[in-house]
Design an enzyme around this catalytic site. Structure first.
Site, PDB file in Angstrom:
ATOM      1  N   SER A 164     -35.618   7.748  16.707  1.00  0.00           N
ATOM      2  CA  SER A 164     -34.371   8.307  17.220  1.00  0.00           C
ATOM      3  C   SER A 164     -34.227   9.787  16.890  1.00  0.00           C
ATOM      4  CB  SER A 164     -33.176   7.497  16.716  1.00  0.00           C
ATOM      5  OG  SER A 164     -31.982   7.909  17.341  1.00  0.00           O
ATOM      6  N   HIS A 165     -33.214  10.123  16.082  1.00  0.00           N
ATOM      7  CA  HIS A 165     -32.879  11.505  15.765  1.00  0.00           C
ATOM      8  C   HIS A 165     -33.631  12.022  14.551  1.00  0.00           C
ATOM      9  CE1 HIS A 165     -30.457   8.712  13.523  1.00  0.00           C
ATOM     10  NE2 HIS A 165     -30.195   9.640  12.634  1.00  0.00           N
TER      11      HIS A 165
ATOM     12  N   ASP B 207     -30.913  13.546  21.813  1.00  0.00           N
ATOM     13  CA  ASP B 207     -31.738  13.389  20.617  1.00  0.00           C
ATOM     14  C   ASP B 207     -33.164  12.966  20.959  1.00  0.00           C
ATOM     15  OD1 ASP B 207     -31.162  10.757  21.405  1.00  0.00           O
ATOM     16  OD2 ASP B 207     -31.264  10.023  19.345  1.00  0.00           O
TER      17      ASP B 207
ATOM     18  N   ASP C 268     -34.895  10.121  21.239  1.00  0.00           N
ATOM     19  CA  ASP C 268     -35.210   9.079  22.221  1.00  0.00           C
ATOM     20  C   ASP C 268     -34.208   9.004  23.364  1.00  0.00           C
ATOM     21  OD1 ASP C 268     -33.204   8.045  20.539  1.00  0.00           O
ATOM     22  OD2 ASP C 268     -33.845   5.985  20.885  1.00  0.00           O
TER      23      ASP C 268
ATOM     24  N   ASP D  66     -30.828   8.560  23.420  1.00  0.00           N
ATOM     25  CA  ASP D  66     -29.651   7.683  23.445  1.00  0.00           C
ATOM     26  C   ASP D  66     -28.405   8.338  22.854  1.00  0.00           C
ATOM     27  OD1 ASP D  66     -30.386   7.585  20.775  1.00  0.00           O
ATOM     28  OD2 ASP D  66     -30.529   5.406  20.654  1.00  0.00           O
ATOM     29  N   ARG D  67     -28.540   9.495  22.239  1.00  0.00           N
ATOM     30  CA  ARG D  67     -27.379  10.175  21.663  1.00  0.00           C
ATOM     31  C   ARG D  67     -27.053  11.431  22.466  1.00  0.00           C
ATOM     32  NH1 ARG D  67     -27.181   9.330  15.204  1.00  0.00           N
ATOM     33  NH2 ARG D  67     -28.235   7.323  15.121  1.00  0.00           N
TER      34      ARG D  67
ATOM     35  N   LYS E 271     -27.032   2.766  24.077  1.00  0.00           N
ATOM     36  CA  LYS E 271     -26.292   4.002  24.279  1.00  0.00           C
ATOM     37  C   LYS E 271     -27.150   4.942  25.100  1.00  0.00           C
ATOM     38  CE  LYS E 271     -27.355   5.298  19.445  1.00  0.00           C
ATOM     39  NZ  LYS E 271     -27.607   3.986  18.849  1.00  0.00           N
TER      40      LYS E 271
END
Length: 543
Positions: free
Chosen positions: A113-114, A277, A279, A281-282, A376
């Site tokens: 992710s982030h 981010d 991947d 999703d943010r 998300k």
């Protein structure tokens, strides 16, 4: 080609966290480490013979190698088809969409992710189930149990296919289909939003900048924002995904996306700014001179969703994670729709979405999304904001201020204390839990504790119960402090402290956030004994 059975031994540290298994890259590079976890997923997930698996990741270091391993192991474990993003790339929401479109048995998403990437950075493996969402706790518990007694894994000795060319090849009895990672997702977005209205607004002078942070959303944003919606070339910056994210930290907040924040505060700022981010999703949303908090963004998107064609009939309900501010609660009350408070982790929204109880969900950690997928979705939030701006003909700051005037303002901040000694962080939480029963009625300055608990959640759809989800200290008047340990880090522990104060009076909506929350910040240290127990006098990140 033949299928090999490889002897192995269990690893004792493969317990999935909030979003799968995350460790440093060298950890995953240990012999059999990734293979063990992948085999545990296949064993625990009860995949039907001949089922379809979706595979892709955010392009971080080690992504391509593990995609190849997943393909070869899927061929040895009875899958009939694997659908892979070209070059092994898929954003998390795009992967969720593909799982749903292809009626796949599930998907493996490779991302942290982030978190930062590179040879010494972080890596992660996450399993998503057939509805496109993250595996629920029951499945992750079975995966973890399997990692603890695994003695062998199965893998084809065939060479992994060339991931650079779309098309279908075959390994063992399994088809490997390599697809354009962007096309299906972009087509879905066109069904949800009024691209004609957004295109007209951009042609009429709506300027924007999207910072992809050298992460997965670069190709998606370039295709949609520049090619389909007509934003000038260069509106998407840092658009090429890199294995180390260009040496940056792909977390869309005021610290790690500071150049974008500075640009939106400059004299030549565009009307709209956004970032996503690692991947995809943010998201982070900005306007000229303003950064929209994720909690406010959720509330504003829910209040205005009917302006987008995909939500023109209204929304059925809203869900938010417990630490997310209560701004969305007032929107739900005004719309007379359901409002659900869940633990942190997108997997807790899945049942609510599948049951049609909610349409829009959000987390304070820059995550918002809807029932179009079961993750998300950063670019979805950006497009809904653009749709709202195009229809309303207002600036971002004007929309935010009007929302506060209508619903009141929730002053809100999250303080992250990163890489804290794990035992010290756990002792801090244990101490808080031990004092909960006696906390009601205690006074801290002008704040009086009305209730205190360790949040638990009973899923209204399947009745499952999740406990120990974060300590809540609620004060008379509605202010609150929440303490929890994050499950997304890979070193030590991350202590997160959430501070919230509601202000109904529009004359007091312009206070600096630190000033508005000062008493809560001081009280959080006093109640949590943060300085005493961790040695930290300040958080590493404020968002």
């Amino acid at each position: 080609m033949s299928i090999l059975t490889v002897e192995t031994r269990p690893f004792d540290n493969q317990k999935p966290g909030t979003s799968g298994l995350r460790k440093k890259v060298p950890h995953f590079q240990q012999p059999n480490y990734a293979e063990n976890f992948i085999q545990a997923i296949f064993d625990a997930a009860d995949v039907p013979e001949g089922g379809t698996l979706v595979v892709g990741g955010d392009g971080r270091f080690f992504n391509r190698e593990v995609v190849g391993t997943v393909i070869r192991m899927a061929a040895a474990n009875g899958f009939g088809r694997v659908v892979v993003g070209r070059d092994g790339l898929l954003s998390t929401p795009a992967a969720s969409n593909l799982i749903r479109q292809r009626k796949a048995a599930g998907g493996i998403i490779l991302s942290a992710s982030h978190n930062p990437g590179g040879p010494d950075g972080d890596f992660g493996i996450k399993y998503n189930v057939a509805n496109g969402g993250p595996a629920p706790e029951g499945v992750t518990e079975r995966i973890y149990a399997r990692t603890r007694d695994l003695s062998q894994y199965r893998i084809s000795d065939a060479q992994a296919p060339d991931l650079s060319q779309p098309g279908t090849t075959r390994i063992e009895a399994m088809d490997v289909e390599i697809v354009d990672p962007v096309a299906d997702y972009a087509a879905l977005m066109e069904t949800l939003f009024d691209f004609d209205a957004i295109r007209a607004a951009i042609a009429g002078g709506l300027t924007l900048r999207f910072d992809a942070m050298h992460a997965i959303t670069g190709p998606y944003a370039t295709e949609i924002l520049e090619r389909r919606l007509g934003a000038p070339a260069g509106s998407v910056v840092n658009a090429v995904p890199l294995e180390d994210f260009g040496g940056g930290h792909p977390d869309p907040n005021v610290v790690w996306a500071a150049p974008l924040v500075d640009h939106l505060r400059s004299a030549n700022a565009p009307a709209f700014g956004a970032a996503s981010d690692g991947d995809g999703d943010r998201n982070m949303i900005l306007g000229k001179g303003i950064v929209v908090t994720p909690s406010d963004s959720l509330a504003i998107l829910a209040a205005n969703a009917h302006l987008a064609k995909g939500y023109a009939g209204g929304i059925s309900g809203i869900a938010r994670s417990m630490p997310t501010s209560q701004a969305a609660d007032r929107v739900a009350a005004k719309l007379k729709i359901g409002m659900f408070e869940t633990p942190t982790g997108w997997k807790f929204f899945g049942n609510l979405l599948d049951a049609g109880k909610v349409t829009i969900c959000g987390e304070e950690s820059s995550g918002t999304g809807s029932d179009h997928v079961r993750e998300k979705d950063g670019l979805w939030a950006v497009l809904l904001w653009l749709n709202i701006l195009a229809v309303r003909g207002m600036g971002v700051a004007d929309i935010v201020h009007e929302h506060w005037k209508t619903y009141g303002r929730n002053y809100y901040q999250r303080h992250d204390y990163e890489e804290v000694d794990k035992k010290a962080a756990e002792d801090l939480m244990d101490s808080l839990r031990g004092r909960l029963a006696s906390m009601a009625g205690q006074r801290f300055g002008t704040l009086v504790v009305s209730e205190a608990d360790d949040f638990s959640y009973k899923d209204p759809v399947d009745g499952s119960v999740s406990t120990g989800q974060g300590v809540r200290i609620i004060f008379s008047g509605g202010s609150r402090i929440v303490f929890r340990l994050s499950g997304t880090g890979t070193k030590g522990a991350t202590l997160r402290v959430y501070l919230e104060r509601f202000e109904a009076n529009p004359d007091k909506h312009g206070l600096p956030v630190e000033e508005a929350l000062k008493e809560l910040i001081d009280t959080a240290d006093a109640i949590g004994e943060i300085r005493k127990r961790t040695g930290r006098s300040e958080p590493d990140v404020r968002t």
